[in-house]
Design an enzyme around this catalytic site. Sequence first.
Site, short mmCIF file in Angstrom:
data_model
loop_
_atom_site.label_atom_id
_atom_site.label_comp_id
_atom_site.label_asym_id
_atom_site.label_seq_id
_atom_site.Cartn_x
_atom_site.Cartn_y
_atom_site.Cartn_z
CB SER A 194 -5.93 -2.32 5.27
OG SER A 194 -4.84 -3.03 4.72
CG ASP A 470 -1.66 -5.04 11.30
OD1 ASP A 470 -1.45 -5.94 10.47
OD2 ASP A 470 -2.35 -4.03 11.07
#
Length: 544
Positions: A194, A470
Site C-alpha cells: 500500500s 484492488d
Amino acid sequence: MVRYGVVAGLMALVSVAQAIRKHPLPVSELARQSRSRDAHSEINARQFDIDALYPEYNLSTPIDHFHNDSLYEPHSNGTFDQRYWFDAQFYKPGGPVIVLASGETSGTDRLPFLQKGIVYQLAKATNGVGVILEHRYYGSSVPVPDFTTENLRFLTTDQALADTAYFARNVKFAGLEDVDLNPATTPWIAYGGSYAGAFVAFLRVLYPDVYYGAISSSGVPEAIWDYWKYFEAATVYGPPACVETTRKLTHIIDNILIGQKGSDYVGKLKAAFGLPNVTYDNDFASAINGGIYSLQSLNWDPTQSSDDFFVYCSNVSSDSVLFPATEARRASVEDLIKVGGYEAELDTLATRFLNYIGYVNMTSVSRCSGSQDACYSTHDSEFYSQFDLAQTWRLWEYQVCTQWGYLQTGSGVPEDQLPLISRTIDVDYSALICREAFNITAPADVEYINRLGGFDISYPRLAFIDGEWDPWRAAGVHAIGLPERTNTPSEPYILIDRAVHHWDENGVFPNETTPDFPPAPVADAQKQIATFVQGWVQEFTGKY
C-alpha cells in the site's frame, strides 16, 4: 465537541489489512482510533503470543536528516527510538536482510508477516534475517512530545526513507553483532504494501546503494489529490446488477440532495434511511456509502477478510424485500424515486431502494449510540484542535493533506458517468480535516511525490505486485489503461487474478495449507516472489 459514537462497518474498513483507509472518516471513528490506540495490535499480540516470540528493539535515529531543507525549520539535532523486530532463525552466512516497511500503522500490526507471512517466507527461502521496521511517528517510534502541526513537520516520506537507509547502515542485531550485515557486503531487500509499497519503491530509487532490491505490493507511487478512481475497481469488477443499481440510487439521492437542496425532500430522504438528524447533507451521503466502499476489506484469508462488499451487493440488487420492516416506507421511497427522476423504473428500484435502506440500518443506523451527528459528522472544530499523543488519527491525515492526497470523491467522476458515491462528497468536504486540524488550505504537494516517476516509476530489482480488483490499483503501475510492462526477473510485474489489497503479504502456518489454500493465484505470486528474490541474492553474492 461531538460525542463518541459507533459507526458500524468503518471499523472493518480501517482495521482489515491496516492499509490506506477510507477518507473522510467521521469524527466518531477518529475518536475511536485515539481511544483504542494499538488495541487491534494488542489483540493480535495476545492471540499469537507475538510479544514473546519477537521482542522489540530500538535504534536511536536522527529526528532531522535534512538540515539544509527549510521545510524542517526549526531544525532538530535530537534523536528518537525507532522500533523494530527481527527473526534470524533461518540466517546463514551470505543471506540477505529482508525489511518490511510498516507504513502508516503500528509496527505490531505487521508482526504476523514475520511469523507466517511474506517476511517469513522470504527469510526462509533465502537464509535471511527478517525485519519489521516501524515508520516514524507511528506506534512507539514517536520523535516529538505531541502532534501539533509544527511538530508534525518531520512526518514526511523523505525523512522516513532516510530513517530506513540509516537503519540499514547502523543497526546491529542482537546475537549477530559480530556478523557483517553492512549493505556493502550483504543484500538488503525491502518489502512494503500500500503506502509502504510506494515507500519501498522510492527507497530503491533514492538509496540504490543501500537497498539492493525492493518489492512494492499494491504500491501507490502516483500521488493523486482527487482520487475519484478509488471506485473504478468496484465499477469494473463488482457484480453488474449491484453497480448499476448503486449508480441509479446514488443518482436519485444526488438529484434530491443537490437538485432539491433546501426542500422538504432532503429531510424526507434522510428520514427514509432513519437518519433524520444528520445535519450536513454530505455527512449523510457519507454515512450510507459503506457497502460499496468495502471491496478493499476482502482477503483470501478468512481470518483477515470481510465479505461486506458482496453482502451489500446481494442486498441492493435483490428484487425481494429482504427487510420486511422497510415495507412501511415504500410509499415514501416511491415518492423519492419519482422526485429523483426514475419514475420509469419505479417497480424495480423501489424494492432495491428499500433493501438499501435495510442494509444501512442493519450495518450502521441500528448501531449508532447517542446523537446521529455524534456518529456520522465530520464537522467538529473542537475535536480537530486536539493534538496530544493519543490523537494518532492526525498522522496519516497529515500525510494526506501535505503530500499524498487520495481524497475519494464522487464529484470527481466525469459528468457523463454516474458515480457510486454521492457528488456531495467533493474535494472541499474531503479536505475539511486539512483545514480544521492543520490549517492547510492548499492541495497536497503531490507533484513532489510524483517526481520519482509516479505511474512510470521503474528501476532494476524493483518489483510491482498488484491485485486485479484492488481499489488502489488506479494509483499504481498496473492502473487500467497504462501500457503493459514485461515481467522480468530484474523488474517483476505481477497482477494477481481476482485479488484485492496486497494479498501476497499475509500467509498461514504450514499445517493450515491445503491444495487450494492459499488460493492458487496468491500461492503462485508468493512463489514467484521467492524465486526472483533468490535470484537477486545470488546476483549480489556473485559479485562479492
